[in-house]
Design a protein around this motif. Structure first.
Motif, PDB file in Angstrom:
ATOM      1  N   GLY A 274      -6.575  -6.824   5.389  1.00 25.93           N
ATOM      2  CA  GLY A 274      -5.946  -6.422   4.360  1.00 25.93           C
ATOM      3  C   GLY A 274      -4.305  -7.379   4.663  1.00 25.93           C
ATOM      4  O   GLY A 274      -4.816  -8.119   5.275  1.00 25.93           O
ATOM      5  N   GLY A 275      -3.916  -6.665   3.195  1.00 25.99           N
ATOM      6  CA  GLY A 275      -2.593  -7.150   3.392  1.00 25.99           C
ATOM      7  C   GLY A 275      -2.325  -7.676   4.517  1.00 25.99           C
ATOM      8  O   GLY A 275      -0.996  -8.766   4.911  1.00 25.99           O
ATOM      9  N   VAL A 276      -1.921  -6.754   5.816  1.00 25.73           N
ATOM     10  CA  VAL A 276      -1.347  -6.017   7.410  1.00 25.73           C
ATOM     11  C   VAL A 276      -2.095  -6.496   7.600  1.00 25.73           C
ATOM     12  O   VAL A 276      -1.815  -7.570   8.759  1.00 25.73           O
ATOM     13  CB  VAL A 276      -1.333  -4.742   7.025  1.00 25.73           C
ATOM     14  CG1 VAL A 276      -0.525  -4.261   8.366  1.00 25.73           C
ATOM     15  CG2 VAL A 276       0.032  -3.938   6.532  1.00 25.73           C
TER      16      VAL A 276
ATOM     17  N   ALA B  68      -5.722  -1.350  11.732  1.00 25.19           N
ATOM     18  CA  ALA B  68      -4.718  -2.315  10.072  1.00 25.19           C
ATOM     19  C   ALA B  68      -5.308  -1.306   9.236  1.00 25.19           C
ATOM     20  O   ALA B  68      -5.631  -1.900   8.133  1.00 25.19           O
ATOM     21  CB  ALA B  68      -3.753  -3.414  10.277  1.00 25.19           C
ATOM     22  N   ILE B  69      -6.088  -0.949   9.204  1.00 22.36           N
ATOM     23  CA  ILE B  69      -6.734   0.290   8.489  1.00 22.36           C
ATOM     24  C   ILE B  69      -6.249   1.791   7.847  1.00 22.36           C
ATOM     25  O   ILE B  69      -5.355   1.611   6.782  1.00 22.36           O
ATOM     26  CB  ILE B  69      -8.186   0.022   8.243  1.00 22.36           C
ATOM     27  CG1 ILE B  69      -8.247  -1.370   8.697  1.00 22.36           C
ATOM     28  CG2 ILE B  69      -8.861   0.606   6.643  1.00 22.36           C
ATOM     29  CD1 ILE B  69     -10.277  -1.131   9.147  1.00 22.36           C
TER      30      ILE B  69
ATOM     31  N   ASN C  95       0.715  -1.063   0.003  1.00 21.77           N
ATOM     32  CA  ASN C  95      -0.008   0.263   0.193  1.00 21.77           C
ATOM     33  C   ASN C  95       0.911   1.532  -0.230  1.00 21.77           C
ATOM     34  O   ASN C  95       0.166   2.407  -0.630  1.00 21.77           O
ATOM     35  CB  ASN C  95      -0.991   0.211   1.168  1.00 21.77           C
ATOM     36  CG  ASN C  95      -2.018  -0.051   1.041  1.00 21.77           C
ATOM     37  OD1 ASN C  95      -2.504   1.095   0.100  1.00 21.77           O
ATOM     38  ND2 ASN C  95      -2.632  -1.370   1.831  1.00 21.77           N
TER      39      ASN C  95
ATOM     40  N   TYR D 189      -1.604   3.730   8.521  1.00 21.60           N
ATOM     41  CA  TYR D 189      -1.314   4.808   8.717  1.00 21.60           C
ATOM     42  C   TYR D 189      -2.060   5.784   8.133  1.00 21.60           C
ATOM     43  O   TYR D 189      -3.048   5.975   6.880  1.00 21.60           O
ATOM     44  CB  TYR D 189      -0.229   4.992   7.638  1.00 21.60           C
ATOM     45  CG  TYR D 189       0.119   6.777   7.283  1.00 21.60           C
ATOM     46  CD1 TYR D 189       0.960   7.112   8.195  1.00 21.60           C
ATOM     47  CD2 TYR D 189      -0.431   6.777   5.956  1.00 21.60           C
ATOM     48  CE1 TYR D 189       1.502   8.580   7.449  1.00 21.60           C
ATOM     49  CE2 TYR D 189      -0.183   8.522   5.857  1.00 21.60           C
ATOM     50  CZ  TYR D 189       0.788   8.406   6.564  1.00 21.60           C
ATOM     51  OH  TYR D 189       1.205  10.141   6.589  1.00 21.60           O
TER      52      TYR D 189
ATOM     53  N   ASP E 265     -14.036  -6.505   9.175  1.00 19.83           N
ATOM     54  CA  ASP E 265     -13.632  -6.248   7.961  1.00 19.83           C
ATOM     55  C   ASP E 265     -14.639  -5.846   7.410  1.00 19.83           C
ATOM     56  O   ASP E 265     -16.337  -6.212   7.757  1.00 19.83           O
ATOM     57  CB  ASP E 265     -12.397  -7.656   7.109  1.00 19.83           C
ATOM     58  CG  ASP E 265     -11.480  -6.718   6.465  1.00 19.83           C
ATOM     59  OD1 ASP E 265     -10.682  -6.499   6.101  1.00 19.83           O
ATOM     60  OD2 ASP E 265     -12.879  -6.151   4.545  1.00 19.83           O
TER      61      ASP E 265
HETATM   62  N1  APR Z   1     -13.912  -1.307   8.072  1.00 15.40           N
HETATM   63  C1  APR Z   1     -13.400  -2.293   8.215  1.00 15.40           C
HETATM   64  N2  APR Z   1     -12.793  -2.812   7.818  1.00 15.40           N
HETATM   65  C2  APR Z   1     -12.694  -1.861   6.945  1.00 15.40           C
HETATM   66  C3  APR Z   1     -13.074  -0.484   6.626  1.00 15.40           C
HETATM   67  C4  APR Z   1     -14.050  -0.588   7.418  1.00 15.40           C
HETATM   68  N3  APR Z   1     -14.176   0.954   7.235  1.00 15.40           N
HETATM   69  N4  APR Z   1     -12.326   0.424   5.413  1.00 15.40           N
HETATM   70  C5  APR Z   1     -11.668  -0.947   5.126  1.00 15.40           C
HETATM   71  N5  APR Z   1     -11.858  -1.944   5.485  1.00 15.40           N
HETATM   72  C6  APR Z   1     -10.223  -3.091   5.389  1.00 15.40           C
HETATM   73  C7  APR Z   1     -10.408  -3.591   3.763  1.00 15.40           C
HETATM   74  O1  APR Z   1     -11.417  -4.643   2.985  1.00 15.40           O
HETATM   75  C8  APR Z   1      -9.047  -4.025   3.317  1.00 15.40           C
HETATM   76  O2  APR Z   1      -9.680  -5.883   4.175  1.00 15.40           O
HETATM   77  O3  APR Z   1      -9.367  -2.616   5.720  1.00 15.40           O
HETATM   78  C9  APR Z   1      -8.295  -3.520   4.604  1.00 15.40           C
HETATM   79  C10 APR Z   1      -6.961  -2.574   4.402  1.00 15.40           C
HETATM   80  O4  APR Z   1      -6.475  -3.669   3.932  1.00 15.40           O
HETATM   81  P1  APR Z   1      -5.381  -2.743   2.452  1.00 15.40           P
HETATM   82  O5  APR Z   1      -6.157  -2.100   1.778  1.00 15.40           O
HETATM   83  O6  APR Z   1      -5.014  -4.557   2.234  1.00 15.40           O
HETATM   84  O7  APR Z   1      -3.521  -2.514   3.401  1.00 15.40           O
HETATM   85  P2  APR Z   1      -2.929  -2.729   4.020  1.00 15.40           P
HETATM   86  O8  APR Z   1      -1.761  -3.314   3.005  1.00 15.40           O
HETATM   87  O9  APR Z   1      -3.326  -4.120   5.044  1.00 15.40           O
HETATM   88  O10 APR Z   1      -2.420  -1.704   4.323  1.00 15.40           O
HETATM   89  C11 APR Z   1      -3.376  -1.250   5.686  1.00 15.40           C
HETATM   90  O11 APR Z   1      -1.306  -0.619   7.021  1.00 15.40           O
HETATM   91  O12 APR Z   1       0.362  -0.102   6.864  1.00 15.40           O
HETATM   92  C12 APR Z   1      -0.713   0.297   7.148  1.00 15.40           C
HETATM   93  O13 APR Z   1      -0.099   2.017   5.143  1.00 15.40           O
HETATM   94  C13 APR Z   1      -0.815   0.912   5.556  1.00 15.40           C
HETATM   95  O14 APR Z   1      -2.569   2.039   6.444  1.00 15.40           O
HETATM   96  C14 APR Z   1      -2.187   1.373   5.290  1.00 15.40           C
HETATM   97  C15 APR Z   1      -2.515   0.050   6.468  1.00 15.40           C
END
Ligand code: APR
Ligand code: ZN
Length: 342
Positions: A174-176, A241-242, A39, A266, A195
């Motif tokens: 998500g990924g994190v 972690a969002i 991300n 972040y 999620d």
């Molecule tokens: N409520 C619940 N889940 C949510 C919401 C919400 N309002 N909005 C998004 N999500 C979920 C998404 O469906 C997704 O599975 O949060 C997850 C976000 O995951 P990714 O987009 O894969 O992001 P990721 O790489 O995990 O990074 C998340 O961590 O290190 C930091 O910079 C990075 O801020 C980012 C965060």
């Protein structure tokens, strides 16, 4: 060598022929096997988050590979070694480095941000910051240990200090976040995964979550009530972690009196804080960034012994030429982690 070069926001990375880096005495040249797509990379491309080195810049900070060449002063690696490259290199002499908190080094250098990264056939890096990858680990999938696994590990172990039996609510799978779920579960916690996408929650369940909550059609109050019911009054620990101001507020509200909110996602936005609740219930709030070098061998051991899984989390593999497809999948929220393979 071939590399994916960032020329500025709102434009796709360009696949170009660039000069192969020349190493100095303390560095190794690594033939990249794979590099995770994060991300953070998308923040530079889509959201105008500035890189420290002005473009043109090769992005990519989650690589694994094989040592192609070792500088004269390098003692810990030799040609042919399998290597994991952490995303951040520390100075070794600042106050935080001397405290063993190299992840918040005052002089940190980030791959694919301060210097050219690993969406390229070769990358040069300081040998002192690199980690050996044992033969038992898959070379390509192990790339994600560098960031997607290590960041959750540090959050769970060092910042949140999750203990067996703790209730941990994880916002975002998500990924994190998915790896926060699996590391916290491996640490013995009862995990509630939140999620808005069902297949992310299915994966959370597979990787150890006790309960999953799809919050997409839930009022905040109902969500908090459900978490409180499941945990007997509030979670011991909430990990966000969002990086969404709303879920950050929810994370602080989801913990019990004396509970801890650990922030991994972040955002550049400010978030309102209920200071009265913070004070009256002795809530702790901690940030978590990256991972310390000393933790990588422990993570590698957990992967080796099957306590942390890589394969289910690496959902897609792309060739360097197709790197934009990886970003498109991320934009659509369809991938957990894509890696670029060479
Ligand atoms: N409520 C619940 N889940 C949510 C919401 C919400 N309002 N909005 C998004 N999500 C979920 C998404 O469906 C997704 O599975 O949060 C997850 C976000 O995951 P990714 O987009 O894969 O992001 P990721 O790489 O995990 O990074 C998340 O961590 O290190 C930091 O910079 C990075 O801020 C980012 C965060
Ligand atoms: Zn330092």
């Amino acid at each position: 060598m071939k590399a994916a070069v960032f020329h500025g926001p709102k434009q796709p990375l360009k696949i170009e022929e660039v000069e192969t880096p020349k190493i100095e005495s303390h560095e190794i040249l690594v033939k990249i096997a794979a590099c995770g797509v994060c991300n953070t990379d998308m923040h530079y491309i889509d959201h105008g988050v500035p890189t420290f080195k002005k473009p043109p810049l090769i992005l990519g900070h989650e690589p694994s590979g094989i040592v192609e060449e070792a500088g004269a002063g390098v003692k810990n690696f030799k040609v042919g070694d399998r290597v994991l490259i952490p995303p951040v290199f520390s100075c070794g002499y600042c106050a935080n480095c001397r405290l063993g908190r190299e992840n918040i080094c005052f002089n940190m250098i980030m791959l694919g941000n301060h210097i050219d990264g690993a969406f390229a056939e070769y990358t040069k890096v300081p040998a002192k910051d690199c980690q050996h990858l044992p033969e038992e680990l898959p070379l390509e999938e192990s790339s994600i240990i560098a960031d997607a696994i290590s960041t959750p590990y540090h959050a769970v172990k060092n910042r949140a200090q999750v203990r067996p039996g703790d209730s941990v609510v994880v916002f975002g799978c998500g990924g994190v976040g998915i790896n926060v779920v699996q590391v916290a579960s491996a640490a013995g916690a009862s995990v509630i995964a939140v999620d808005i996408v069902d297949n992310k929650l299915d994966m959370a369940k597979k990787l150890g979550a006790q309960h999953t909550i799809n919050s997409s059609d839930k009022e905040d109050k109902a969500l908090l009530k459900e978490i409180r019911t499941l945990t007997g009054g509030g979670a011991d620990i909430a990990i966000e972690a969002i990086g969404n101001p709303k879920t950050i507020e929810l994370a602080s509200a989801a913990v019990k009196a004396g509970g801890l909110h650990c922030q991994v996602g972040y955002t550049h936005h400010s978030v309102p804080m209920n200071a009265g609740r913070l004070m009256f219930r002795e809530i702790e709030i901690k940030g978590s960034l990256g991972c310390r070098p000393v933790d990588y061998p422990k993570i590698i051991e957990m992967v080796k012994t099957g306590k942390i899984q890589l394969e289910p989390v690496v959902t897609h593999k792309f060739k360097l030429e197709d790197i934009d497809k990886a970003f498109d999948l991320m934009r659509k929220g369809e991938s957990l982690r894509s890696i670029i393979v060479f």
